[in-house]
Design a protein around this motif. Structure first.
Motif, mmCIF file in Angstrom:
data_model
loop_
_atom_site.group_PDB
_atom_site.id
_atom_site.type_symbol
_atom_site.label_atom_id
_atom_site.label_comp_id
_atom_site.label_asym_id
_atom_site.label_seq_id
_atom_site.Cartn_x
_atom_site.Cartn_y
_atom_site.Cartn_z
ATOM 1 N N THR A 169 0.821 -1.204 0.000
ATOM 2 C CA THR A 169 0.000 0.000 0.000
ATOM 3 C C THR A 169 0.860 1.261 0.000
ATOM 4 O OG1 THR A 169 -1.717 -1.167 1.225
ATOM 5 C CG2 THR A 169 -1.838 1.247 1.180
ATOM 6 N N GLY A 170 0.625 2.117 -0.995
ATOM 7 C CA GLY A 170 1.316 3.392 -1.069
ATOM 8 C C GLY A 170 2.749 3.334 -1.549
ATOM 9 N N ARG A 172 6.029 2.779 -4.128
ATOM 10 C CA ARG A 172 6.406 2.979 -5.530
ATOM 11 C C ARG A 172 6.969 1.652 -6.026
ATOM 12 N NH1 ARG A 172 10.672 7.635 -4.688
ATOM 13 N NH2 ARG A 172 11.237 6.057 -3.137
ATOM 14 N N SER A 194 1.212 3.494 -4.981
ATOM 15 C CA SER A 194 1.086 4.900 -5.383
ATOM 16 C C SER A 194 1.573 5.115 -6.809
ATOM 17 C CB SER A 194 1.862 5.791 -4.422
ATOM 18 O OG SER A 194 3.251 5.458 -4.438
ATOM 19 N N GLU A 195 2.603 4.390 -7.217
ATOM 20 C CA GLU A 195 3.134 4.455 -8.571
ATOM 21 C C GLU A 195 3.527 3.049 -9.004
ATOM 22 O OE1 GLU A 195 3.474 7.055 -10.716
ATOM 23 O OE2 GLU A 195 2.528 8.426 -9.272
ATOM 24 N N HIS A 307 -1.366 6.577 -12.664
ATOM 25 C CA HIS A 307 -0.196 6.216 -11.838
ATOM 26 C C HIS A 307 0.513 4.960 -12.349
ATOM 27 C CE1 HIS A 307 -3.128 3.388 -10.310
ATOM 28 N NE2 HIS A 307 -2.229 2.808 -9.528
#
Length: 493
Positions: A169-170, A172, A194-195, A307
């Motif tokens: 979670t969150g 890159r 996130s990415e 993203h």
């Protein structure tokens, strides 16, 4: 020296379980199944990555003699395949024959005793009259040889060793690979990170996935009237046969079937990706079937999300905190996910060292004399060996077609041996050579020879450029020959 077991089976996946069931049917109950993992199920035990599911209809991905009426979806999640393997082992009394956490390092034929000596990591040995290797086609993970990968300070996870405790979670994230595994993984990872940067070497042909939840009422109908589920299985098999056999194996005669399959995939991509440049990057430049295709409804749309980034430039190196491509582009990441598949031809054929008659090394012999196995099962110079993941053994798209063909071959071979009062079998060199010539000729009519496969980077091809993994015949032919091969193709003692 007394032989300890009727047979040793290496591997407790579906192939090994099927072999054990067949041996039990033939009256061999003193079996030992050696499994390197801590539980059974093979790839369905090892793999736990998000999105894992069977990539062909569940009704075809099971033993025909042991149907499961309770699949939750047309394409069942991986956890259900694992439970199905456990059910099979329990119902057929196989779990007691399995020794888990046991790594086989090699096996040697003892000519004087007419049995196999199987070496186990730690120095132990066991002996058996028959040796069956069921280590699977996809059992040796492939780690990319990329400069600097060992210097990366973030988290690295291969799909065959998924870390359930690591929270994406969150983060890159970067994923290397766009094969069948990645097609399942990428949409799931994109939901939480996130990415996400996906590094693609080779695009994959993707068809629409007619996946749906199977209603409880239909499950009850399957359980009450098994012929109904058998009919569904036959429909699924026919569709797979049309895709794989007509369009791929019979490419010379039925190129139209291949073109239809390709256009079907192109239309699916066009509906889901309207950006022409992104669509071009996701479109394979090789013929349909050169590389295993797959099904998905959410793979292509993932790349439309802001993203998610598709990177088609080759990776030059990996540093402490990111990935650098050959065009100088650098992407900082927290976690590197490896969907890089498996190493079939360097270390998987065979997965262990096997020494046959007169010191003949199976791996070396295959590499020096072409990959080959009579009916995809036996090899001259290796008495009482059944290699269940061999060149020219994989038939159709469902692995269970291969397994059940091999079970039929075992039934015919062992029954013939018993009638002769023999305990040792060995395929003749002549029979092996004739089979190899026939398979080579048939491959010459397939997409692997006549299509545009140079850029596919497909595991169907070995390091010599030969497509020797799949059996280039119909599944009907494979079943027929497994039950009718000439008994004189073997010697018995």
């Amino acid at each position: 020296m007394a032989t300890q077991y009727d047979a040793v089976i290496v591997g407790a996946g579906f192939g090994g379980l099927g072999a054990a069931i067949q041996l039990n049917r033939l009256g061999y109950d003193n079996l030992l199944i050696l499994e390197r993992e801590d539980d059974l199920g093979g790839t369905w035990h090892v793999n736990r990555y998000p999105g894992l599911a069977v990539d062909i209809p569940s009704s075809t991905y099971s033993y025909s003699f042991e149907p499961n009426p309770y699949w939750s979806r047309l394409f069942a999640p991986g956890a259900e395949l694992k439970r199905y393997a456990e059910h099979v082992a329990e119902k057929y009394g196989l779990r007691g024959s399995i020794r888990f956490g046991t790594v086989v390092t090699g096996a040697t034929w003892n000519e004087n005793e007419s049995h196999w000596q199987v070496a186990i990591q730690g120095g132990n040995r066991v002996t058996a009259t028959y040796l069956l290797t069921a280590t699977g086609f996809l059992s040796q993970p492939k780690t990319p040889d990329i400069d600097g990968i060992d210097s990366f300070r973030g988290k690295i996870i291969h799909t065959t060793a998924w870390d359930d405790d690591y929270d994406l979670t969150g983060q890159r994230a970067a994923i290397i690979g766009t094969g069948a595994t990645a097609v399942q993984l990428i949409p799931e990872v994109a939901k939480v990170v996130s990415e996400l940067t996906v590094y693609q070497r080779t695009p994959i042909w993707v068809s629409p996935k007619p996946d749906y939840r199977i209603p409880k009422a239909l499950q009850r109908l399957f359980a009450t009237l098994p012929p109904v589920q058998q009919a569904v299985r036959q429909i699924g098999n026919s569709i797979l046969e049309l895709m794989m056999i007509s369009g791929v194996v019979h490419y010379k005669e039925l190129r139209i079937a291949n073109r239809i399959a390709e256009r079907w995939c192109r239309a699916h991509l066009f509906r889901q990706v309207r950006d022409p440049e992104l669509r071009r990057e996701l479109t394979p430049d090789y013929s349909f079937g050169c590389k295993r295709p797959t099904f998905s409804n959410d793979y292509f749309p993932t790349f439309i999300q802001p993203h998610v980034h598709l990177e088609t430039s080759s990776i030059e190196r990996i540093d402490e905190h990111g990935v650098v491509t050959v065009d100088g582009n650098r992407t900082e990441i927290d976690v590197l996910l490896l969907a890089t598949g498996f190493n079939l031809w360097d270390v998987n054929f065979p997965a262990i060292e096997i020494i046959g008659r007169d010191g003949k090394d199976l791996g070396k012999w295959w590499r020096d004399n072409r990959f080959q196995a009579y009916e995809g099962v036996t090899v001259p110079g290796f008495p009482n060996l059944l290699s269940l993941n061999s060149p020219y053994s994989y038939s159709g798209l469902s692995y269970f077609t291969t397994i059940e063909c091999q079970m039929k071959h075992m039934d015919r071979l062992f029954t013939a041996m018993r009638r002769r009062g023999a305990h040792v079998f060995e395929v003749t060199q002549e029979a092996n050579d004739q089979f190899l010539d026939r398979m080579t000729e048939k491959v010459g009519n397939s997409v692997f020879s006549l299509g545009q496969c140079a850029t596919a980077n497909s595991y169907y091809f070995n390091q010599h450029g030969e497509a020797t993994l799949l059996r280039p015949t119909s599944t009907i032919n494979a079943h027929r020959e497994a039950a009718r091969f000439p008994l004189e193709d073997y010697t018995y003692a």
